[in-house]
Design an enzyme around this catalytic site. Structure first.
Site, PDB file in Angstrom:
ATOM      1  CB  SER A 243      -0.916   0.014   1.230  1.00  0.00           C
ATOM      2  OG  SER A 243      -1.771  -1.098   1.228  1.00  0.00           O
TER       3      SER A 243
HETATM    4  N1  SAM Z   1      -0.952  -4.874   4.149  1.00  0.00           N
HETATM    5  C1  SAM Z   1      -0.173  -5.174   2.965  1.00  0.00           C
HETATM    6  C2  SAM Z   1       1.215  -4.641   3.028  1.00  0.00           C
HETATM    7  O1  SAM Z   1       1.566  -3.998   4.031  1.00  0.00           O
HETATM    8  O2  SAM Z   1       1.976  -4.895   2.086  1.00  0.00           O
HETATM    9  C3  SAM Z   1      -0.845  -4.730   1.695  1.00  0.00           C
HETATM   10  C4  SAM Z   1      -1.962  -5.598   1.373  1.00  0.00           C
HETATM   11  S1  SAM Z   1      -2.484  -5.686  -0.304  1.00  0.00           S
HETATM   12  C5  SAM Z   1      -3.053  -4.081  -0.624  1.00  0.00           C
HETATM   13  C6  SAM Z   1      -3.959  -6.655  -0.020  1.00  0.00           C
HETATM   14  C7  SAM Z   1      -3.698  -8.088   0.402  1.00  0.00           C
HETATM   15  O3  SAM Z   1      -4.910  -8.680   0.844  1.00  0.00           O
HETATM   16  C8  SAM Z   1      -3.170  -8.956  -0.736  1.00  0.00           C
HETATM   17  O4  SAM Z   1      -1.963  -9.530  -0.363  1.00  0.00           O
HETATM   18  C9  SAM Z   1      -4.279 -10.020  -0.897  1.00  0.00           C
HETATM   19  O5  SAM Z   1      -3.776 -11.287  -1.280  1.00  0.00           O
HETATM   20  C10 SAM Z   1      -4.874 -10.048   0.494  1.00  0.00           C
HETATM   21  N2  SAM Z   1      -6.230 -10.574   0.603  1.00  0.00           N
HETATM   22  C11 SAM Z   1      -7.295 -10.418  -0.253  1.00  0.00           C
HETATM   23  N3  SAM Z   1      -8.374 -11.044   0.256  1.00  0.00           N
HETATM   24  C12 SAM Z   1      -8.007 -11.622   1.429  1.00  0.00           C
HETATM   25  C13 SAM Z   1      -8.681 -12.412   2.418  1.00  0.00           C
HETATM   26  N4  SAM Z   1      -9.965 -12.756   2.313  1.00  0.00           N
HETATM   27  N5  SAM Z   1      -7.970 -12.806   3.496  1.00  0.00           N
HETATM   28  C14 SAM Z   1      -6.659 -12.481   3.654  1.00  0.00           C
HETATM   29  N6  SAM Z   1      -5.967 -11.745   2.741  1.00  0.00           N
HETATM   30  C15 SAM Z   1      -6.636 -11.308   1.652  1.00  0.00           C
END
Ligand code: SAM
Length: 218
Positions: free
Chosen positions: A65
């Site tokens: 992000s």
């Molecule tokens: N917090 C992260 C960082 O600091 O790099 C950025 C996260 S990225 C914007 C969103 C993440 O949410 C992705 O890695 C995606 O695979 C994960 N994601 C999507 N749906 C999810 C779910 N139901 N449970 C857990 N992770 C999920």
């Protein structure tokens, strides 16, 4: 590249000044951003972009992000040392590192197995040790609930009731809610008899998948 020298520290201080100008005021958040080496989360080809205030790809179609987004969500969570925090969407582990720098105990869950394994193996090498979970975080982590704070770092179509159920009384959840292209950041504060809801700026996250997220098959 895990080296952290004066040049990178200088770039981080500049980033912190930018975030102040954009309205971030929580000194604990700013000082965590000044400490966590963001460049080590980047692949070599993108290294020179590590301290820009932008989101970047981390593989598997996912992103680290934008620093402003990390700072905004973290500020709205009102983290206190010792808080038990659930992060949905581990991704690169950068957000988890910020929360750990602020003294929180962090439970982080990721739905993409490759990313989960990569970050589980990498983050402890930097000295950051959240509890890592693999699975559908839209359902939370019932066996570890309740949490003082919940941060969802993927865009949700609705506010997942299961996550609200896993908050303590006076617990806070920060979650982007909206359609696939844009979401409003929301803060929910769970009181004894009701849930207080606040809406903030618009953001654009990758979709939250899973039972209480988007069904992208078909
Ligand atoms: N917090 C992260 C960082 O600091 O790099 C950025 C996260 S990225 C914007 C969103 C993440 O949410 C992705 O890695 C995606 O695979 C994960 N994601 C999507 N749906 C999810 C779910 N139901 N449970 C857990 N992770 C999920």
């Amino acid at each position: 590249m895990t080296e952290d020298n004066y040049k990178q520290r200088g770039l981080r201080n500049k980033l912190v000044s930018k975030l102040r100008l954009k309205g971030i005021t929580d000194e604990a958040v700013l000082s965590a951003i000044a400490k966590v080496p963001r460049h080590v989360f980047f692949e070599d080809a993108l290294l020179s972009h590590a301290y820009e205030d932008k989101a970047f790809p981390i593989g598997e179609g996912q992103t680290i992000s934008q620093p402003y987004t990390v700072a905004f969500q973290t500020e709205k969570l009102q983290i206190k040392p010792g808080n038990k925090v659930l992060e949905v969407g581990t991704g690169s582990g950068y957000q988890a590192a910020i929360l750990l720098e602020m003294g929180a105990t962090v439970y982080t869950i990721e739905f993409n197995r490759k990313l989960y394994e990569k970050t589980r193996d990498f983050l402890p090498m930097l000295g950051y040790r959240p509890y890592f979970f693999y699975g559908d975080g839209s359902k939370g982590i019932p066996i570890k609930a309740p949490f003082d704070k919940i941060i969802v770092t993927a865009g949700a179509p609705i506010i997942p009731q299961t996550l609200l159920n896993q908050l303590t009384e006076d617990g806070i959840m920060v979650i982007p809610v909206g359609n696939r292209d844009a979401q409003k950041m929301m803060r929910l504060i769970k009181k004894k008899e009701k849930v207080l809801k606040e809406e903030f700026n618009q953001f654009a996250f990758v979709p939250l998948l899973g039972a209480e997220g988007w069904n992208l098959s078909g």
